[in-house]
Design a protein around this motif. Structure first.
Motif, mmCIF file in Angstrom:
data_model
loop_
_atom_site.group_PDB
_atom_site.id
_atom_site.type_symbol
_atom_site.label_atom_id
_atom_site.label_comp_id
_atom_site.label_asym_id
_atom_site.label_seq_id
_atom_site.Cartn_x
_atom_site.Cartn_y
_atom_site.Cartn_z
ATOM 1 N N VAL A 84 0.883 -1.167 0.000
ATOM 2 C CA VAL A 84 0.000 0.000 0.000
ATOM 3 C C VAL A 84 0.919 1.216 0.000
ATOM 4 O O VAL A 84 1.733 1.378 0.906
ATOM 5 C CB VAL A 84 -0.932 0.036 1.235
ATOM 6 C CG1 VAL A 84 -1.806 1.289 1.200
ATOM 7 C CG2 VAL A 84 -1.778 -1.222 1.320
ATOM 8 N N ARG A 86 1.171 5.542 -0.780
ATOM 9 C CA ARG A 86 0.474 6.811 -1.053
ATOM 10 C C ARG A 86 1.160 7.470 -2.242
ATOM 11 O O ARG A 86 2.371 7.629 -2.275
ATOM 12 C CB ARG A 86 0.530 7.734 0.157
ATOM 13 C CG ARG A 86 -0.266 9.022 -0.069
ATOM 14 C CD ARG A 86 -0.377 9.863 1.177
ATOM 15 N NE ARG A 86 -1.083 9.203 2.263
ATOM 16 C CZ ARG A 86 -2.418 9.127 2.372
ATOM 17 N NH1 ARG A 86 -3.174 9.648 1.448
ATOM 18 N NH2 ARG A 86 -2.973 8.535 3.404
ATOM 19 N N GLU A 87 0.341 7.847 -3.226
ATOM 20 C CA GLU A 87 0.870 8.465 -4.441
ATOM 21 C C GLU A 87 -0.094 9.558 -4.897
ATOM 22 O O GLU A 87 -1.252 9.269 -5.213
ATOM 23 C CB GLU A 87 0.984 7.375 -5.520
ATOM 24 C CG GLU A 87 1.760 7.756 -6.743
ATOM 25 C CD GLU A 87 1.917 6.565 -7.671
ATOM 26 O OE1 GLU A 87 1.249 6.555 -8.721
ATOM 27 O OE2 GLU A 87 2.693 5.654 -7.338
ATOM 28 N N LYS A 90 -3.526 9.672 -3.227
ATOM 29 C CA LYS A 90 -4.335 8.456 -3.290
ATOM 30 C C LYS A 90 -3.521 7.293 -2.746
ATOM 31 O O LYS A 90 -2.291 7.337 -2.687
ATOM 32 C CB LYS A 90 -4.734 8.131 -4.739
ATOM 33 C CG LYS A 90 -5.602 9.168 -5.393
ATOM 34 C CD LYS A 90 -7.021 9.067 -4.907
ATOM 35 C CE LYS A 90 -7.915 10.032 -5.682
ATOM 36 N NZ LYS A 90 -9.291 9.956 -5.284
ATOM 37 N N LEU A 91 -4.214 6.260 -2.341
ATOM 38 C CA LEU A 91 -3.548 5.039 -1.890
ATOM 39 C C LEU A 91 -3.563 4.033 -3.026
ATOM 40 O O LEU A 91 -4.612 3.762 -3.617
ATOM 41 C CB LEU A 91 -4.257 4.469 -0.653
ATOM 42 C CG LEU A 91 -4.191 5.377 0.578
ATOM 43 C CD1 LEU A 91 -5.154 4.891 1.643
ATOM 44 C CD2 LEU A 91 -2.770 5.425 1.115
ATOM 45 N N VAL A 93 -2.971 0.244 -3.945
ATOM 46 C CA VAL A 93 -2.951 -1.065 -3.301
ATOM 47 C C VAL A 93 -2.631 -2.115 -4.357
ATOM 48 O O VAL A 93 -3.400 -2.323 -5.301
ATOM 49 C CB VAL A 93 -4.304 -1.380 -2.630
ATOM 50 C CG1 VAL A 93 -4.274 -2.757 -1.975
ATOM 51 C CG2 VAL A 93 -4.658 -0.300 -1.622
ATOM 52 N N ARG A 102 -6.569 1.862 -6.976
ATOM 53 C CA ARG A 102 -6.450 3.204 -6.396
ATOM 54 C C ARG A 102 -7.639 3.443 -5.475
ATOM 55 O O ARG A 102 -8.767 3.105 -5.813
ATOM 56 C CB ARG A 102 -6.438 4.189 -7.558
ATOM 57 C CG ARG A 102 -6.501 5.608 -7.183
ATOM 58 C CD ARG A 102 -6.594 6.467 -8.442
ATOM 59 N NE ARG A 102 -5.624 7.509 -8.301
ATOM 60 C CZ ARG A 102 -4.714 7.847 -9.187
ATOM 61 N NH1 ARG A 102 -4.655 7.227 -10.333
ATOM 62 N NH2 ARG A 102 -3.875 8.800 -8.948
ATOM 63 N N ASP A 104 -9.227 6.093 -1.986
ATOM 64 C CA ASP A 104 -9.095 7.224 -1.078
ATOM 65 C C ASP A 104 -8.847 6.761 0.353
ATOM 66 O O ASP A 104 -8.269 7.481 1.155
ATOM 67 C CB ASP A 104 -10.357 8.084 -1.128
ATOM 68 C CG ASP A 104 -10.565 8.680 -2.510
ATOM 69 O OD1 ASP A 104 -9.658 9.391 -2.990
ATOM 70 O OD2 ASP A 104 -11.625 8.424 -3.105
ATOM 71 N N VAL A 106 -8.206 2.928 2.822
ATOM 72 C CA VAL A 106 -8.021 1.483 2.899
ATOM 73 C C VAL A 106 -8.296 1.056 4.328
ATOM 74 O O VAL A 106 -7.732 1.616 5.272
ATOM 75 C CB VAL A 106 -6.586 1.062 2.492
ATOM 76 C CG1 VAL A 106 -6.379 -0.432 2.694
ATOM 77 C CG2 VAL A 106 -6.303 1.453 1.044
#
Length: 158
Positions: A84, A86-87, A90-91, A93, A102, A104, A106
């Motif tokens: 997981v 963050r980019e 967004k997360l 996974v 993608r 918002d 998890v």
């Protein structure tokens, strides 16, 4: 409680559109139902080949999976989350099916492993799911002292 309030605040944020839930136990499925009614895109990832693998049989799991999908929940069984990250807010996974999804938010609701050491030392049989095996009357199977009772499922298979 702080985690709950923080999650609620994040889910109520206007920019939140998608959630990935890792795990299909009671809490994971309850969250999937609750979040799908908020018009969020919900994806559920499960490492076992069926939902609630440690709690229900395959036939019941198939009905439950169909009901989730009928309510718009994307369900992927037989996959494990590998990362997981963050980019750009967004997360991302990534899972063992080769997909990167993608989201918002998890939620990792994979439960806990049962603590069975003491029961094992007392002679209780451990079932396939790693919990104490029990007889139909919910007493621990193969225990020298048959008085061990408690949160044991009424399962008659090892």
């Amino acid at each position: 409680m702080d985690d709950t309030f923080g999650l609620t605040e994040q889910l109520d944020h206007p920019g939140t559109q998608s959630v990935i839930i890792v795990g299909t136990g009671y809490i994971g499925l309850e969250m999937a139902e609750a979040l799908s009614t908020r018009d969020l895109d919900v994806c559920v990832l499960e490492r076992y080949e069926q939902v609630m693998a440690r709690s229900i049989d395959a036939q019941m799991a198939a009905h439950l999976a169909a009901e989730l999908q009928r309510h718009g929940v994307e369900l992927r069984c037989g996959v494990t989350v590998t990362s997981v990250v963050r980019e750009n807010g967004k997360l991302m996974v990534t899972s063992t099916d080769g997909q990167t999804r993608r989201a918002d938010a998890v939620l990792v609701v994979t439960g806990v492993a049962p603590a069975v050491e003491l029961a094992t030392m007392a002679g209780a049989q451990i079932g396939a799911a790693g919990a104490i095996a029990s007889d139909a009357d919910r007493s621990a199977r193969r225990l020298r002292c048959r008085g061990l009772r408690g949160d044991l499922p009424p399962v008659t298979r090892p």
